[in-house]
Design an enzyme around this catalytic site. Sequence first.
Site, PDB file in Angstrom:
ATOM      1  N   CYS A  43       0.841  -1.205   0.000  1.00 59.21           N
ATOM      2  CA  CYS A  43       0.000   0.000   0.000  1.00 59.21           C
ATOM      3  C   CYS A  43       0.878   1.257   0.000  1.00 59.21           C
ATOM      4  O   CYS A  43       1.749   1.399  -0.841  1.00 59.21           O
ATOM      5  CB  CYS A  43      -0.965  -0.066   1.186  1.00 59.21           C
TER       6      CYS A  43
ATOM      7  N   ASP B 133      -8.212  -5.983  -6.234  1.00 59.30           N
ATOM      8  CA  ASP B 133      -7.912  -4.882  -5.314  1.00 59.30           C
ATOM      9  C   ASP B 133      -8.904  -3.746  -5.554  1.00 59.30           C
ATOM     10  O   ASP B 133      -8.974  -3.209  -6.662  1.00 59.30           O
ATOM     11  CB  ASP B 133      -6.482  -4.405  -5.562  1.00 59.30           C
TER      12      ASP B 133
ATOM     13  N   HIS C  85      -6.485  -6.352  -1.936  1.00 59.40           N
ATOM     14  CA  HIS C  85      -5.400  -5.405  -1.635  1.00 59.40           C
ATOM     15  C   HIS C  85      -4.470  -5.922  -0.545  1.00 59.40           C
ATOM     16  O   HIS C  85      -3.258  -5.838  -0.661  1.00 59.40           O
ATOM     17  CB  HIS C  85      -6.016  -4.066  -1.206  1.00 59.40           C
TER      18      HIS C  85
END
Length: 419
Positions: free
Chosen positions: A234, A328, A362
């Site tokens: 991230c 994601d 994600h």
Amino acid sequence: MLQLTATPASALADEPVHIRVTGLPPSQMVTLTASLKDEKGNLFQSRAFYRANEAGQVDVEQDPAFGGDYVGVHPMGLFWSLKPERAFQRLLKKDVMNSPFWVTLDLYDSVCLEDSATVQPRVSQTVQRWFSAPGLQRTQIREGRVRGALFLPPGEGPFPGVIDLFGGIGGLVEFRASLLAAHGFAVLALAYFAYEDLPDQLLEVDLEYFEEAANLLLAHPKIQRPGIGVISVCKGAEIGLAMACYLKQVAAVVCINGPNAVLNVPLRYRDQVVQPILCVVERIQVQVSGAGHLRSCHGDPRDVLNGQSVLPVEKAEGPILFIVGEKDECLDGRAHALQAMEQLRSHGRSSGRMLVYPGAGHLLEPPYSPLCYASRSPGLARPLLWGGDPAAHAAAQEHAWGEIQKFFWQHLLPTRSKL
């Protein structure tokens, strides 16, 4: 005699458990459940329905589940399908050294859809899921500006050194670092905001802080030189990629579902400042659940106005492994990774590699971690949608974890000359 066995009963959290039931009537339908409470007391549960074979046995390594939280043959399905009792909770291990997660496995007669005080399990078994191995050392790091925790495997070393970076969750997240250390790496779980005397909010990424952390790690007598690795996800993956571009100490980087450009806050390194692509609030989609869908809120980094924010990946001296979940819902990581790969190729570089996992979301974490589809993040008004299909996400986590370790072993150990 009815028996439920789970072996090993105590193991690392990234190791599989073999679950078997014996002593059932032939062809009987049963329900297997798993449950655990995190360190805050939040409950996570899963269930699956099985049919005993003619010998009165269920072996989850071979037998398919007919319903519940998954269908088909999934030996670790009861673990990766754990879901929070309250919405938007993420399962995170805080104390990685002193206590495991205790997972309770229960067997019920027939198809049991709901737990009830009036329905008692026929038999139960408890397993321990540890995040550290015997002999592993954890040292709190408070040197200069650097704040984190260093995990060292037993032995003299030297060990390949890795910095572990998480994203917008802030604070100090240690569970991935301690598990990697259990597999022979020296890992610095690095905090960079919302921890101790670090800034409460991330208003700027100062790359010199991460350079200081890299130098600190390389100065340790048990760390293999000349370079370190970075594992990142991230926002952390954005920083990890920037470290690859600007810091000579970084020899190999794993970027999990991250951008190829600077997002939301400026990135500073010495006299250079990279201005970010800002999130367009109007593009945030809100789901029926109330979770925010951020995938499209930053636009395309290649747009003229955004081009100045793209990281110069062609300057990276070491290899980069991009890991992408195609489901994601927070970031179009595939598009970002493809752009970075093309950028490398256009400069004659072949140092990029991309692993794409259809169905993965994600938050790709170590094997058998439950899918976190959406969760709350500190400082945000609404939960964020992370995405992913549970079974596909679980398969991606298991495969990626092995590839990450192979990548670091390949690129962080000095090549030995042939005699």
